[in-house]
Every structure is written in structure tokens, then in C-alpha cells.
Enzyme design. Sequence first.
Site, PDB file in Angstrom:
ATOM      1  N   ASP A 180       0.703  -1.303   0.122  1.00 41.97           N
ATOM      2  CA  ASP A 180      -0.021  -0.111  -0.023  1.00 41.97           C
ATOM      3  C   ASP A 180       0.877   1.204  -0.077  1.00 41.97           C
ATOM      4  OD1 ASP A 180      -2.382  -1.217   0.123  1.00 41.97           O
ATOM      5  OD2 ASP A 180      -2.340  -1.518   2.118  1.00 41.97           O
TER       6      ASP A 180
ATOM      7  N   ASP B 275     -14.775  -2.966  -2.567  1.00 41.26           N
ATOM      8  CA  ASP B 275     -14.759  -2.550  -0.898  1.00 41.26           C
ATOM      9  C   ASP B 275     -16.024  -2.576  -0.749  1.00 41.26           C
ATOM     10  OD1 ASP B 275     -11.997  -2.583  -1.379  1.00 41.26           O
ATOM     11  OD2 ASP B 275     -11.973  -0.260  -1.207  1.00 41.26           O
TER      12      ASP B 275
END
Length: 254
Positions: free
Chosen positions: A11, A130
Site C-alpha cells: 500500500d 470494497d
Amino acid sequence: MKTIKIMPCLDMKNGRVVKGVHFVDIKDAGDPVENAAFYEKEGADELAMLDIAATLENRKTRLDWVKEVSSVITIPLTVGGGIGSLEDIELTLKAGASKVSMNSAAVENPELIREAAEKFGSKTITVAIDARRNKKMPSGFELVVSGGTKPVGKDAIQWAKQCQELGAGVVLPTSMDGDGTLAGYDLEFTRAVADVVTVPVVASGGAGTLEHFYEGATKGGADVLLAASVFHFRTFSIRQVKEYLKGKGLAVIL
């Protein structure tokens, strides 16, 4: 028997690997190029690199990061964050990505999935999904976008099915309820997605123990197990995870 793959995830923010909990409380987790080279050496099957701030900062993926990371690895690299057009996909692939991951842009314009799959091939197109729990949705899971900040009012499981129909070659479901918590993958969500698609499913968000990886593959039905914190902070090595899975009777590449 399907072979289970292990996929560390970088990330990215401000040129560094970071890790948060529920997408916030961000901590530094090292240099992306060093991490990428280390994970390949350790036996990672694939690598993910997500520019987590791109959509929120309304900019494109930083292609220099993609070039730097792809130059030190030979395993497939999936890049996501800020990819919103066919041109973005082309530039990201040219910079060294093997696959691209779309999220918010695909929700806003589902036809982008179809166009991208036709132009670059289904196998290069991953759709990241998500979601958070919401009892008002038929499946109990609501789609969220913009780094988990905006609910869409759409059922996440129906969306997963639609993504495959449009041509996505991989789906990557992440439960906002589990991200970074080390409490285990959201097995109910991962399994619900795996039950409605035939393309590979990447389990993501929350792996904290060796058992969690095993559950992601068996109870969650995932083909690829993505993790960040446990690898970045060296809780486990990739080899440890693979040997554990092999010992439990799963097929892995050692």
C-alpha cells in the site's frame, strides 16, 4: 486441486509502503523496491501495489513507482489506485504492471471493464470490490468506493457477478470491517463473492495468523491470499505461510 497463491500487498503513500487499520491510522512499512525484491526472494507468487491515496487526491497512479518496483521482480505485479481510463491502463501496463486493479472508476463506469477486457485481455483486469455490512442490501454487503469512504447504495455481491459478466479476469473483495485488524479475512464476504464468480478471487483484509490464511482458502473459497501487515512487520515469512498450508493439505508452490 487448485494451487493457492500468496500475494503480499504494497500500500503506497508518498513513495513509501504504509499500513493502516480500517484504511486509517497509517504507519510506515518501508521502501517499496526493497520490499518487492525481498518478497520475490521469499517465494511470493504475485505482488500487489496499491496507490491508496490516488483516488482521494484525485490523481493518477504514480508510474515511476510502478517502473521502480517492476524492475526488480519477475513475478506478476497488479497495480491499482487512480486508474480510470483505457489510457491509464495502457500506461500502467507499459510501466511494467502485469495486471491493473480498478475500483471507483469501474463502479462509476461499468463499461470501462468491458472495454478494458476487450482491449487488454480479461486476465489483465482485476476489479477491487470494497464493501461494508449493511442489512438493507440483499446480500448484507454494500459496495463502498473512494478508499472505503463513500457508500454506493449497491449490493456488493451482485456487483461482483456483474464484474465477471463484463469481463473482469480477477476479483479482489476487501471488507472494510476487517482491513488491517489482523482478525482474519471476512470469510462470509469472501465466500459470498467466490460463490457467484468463476474467475480467481483474491482474499484481502485482516490476515493475522497462519490459520487465517488456511480459512481464506477453505472457508472463504479464495484462490489468492493477499496480506500486508504480517509480511511487512515480519510476523511470518511467505515460506512459513506456504509450509503451513501445505501441511494442511493445500496445493502451493514452494
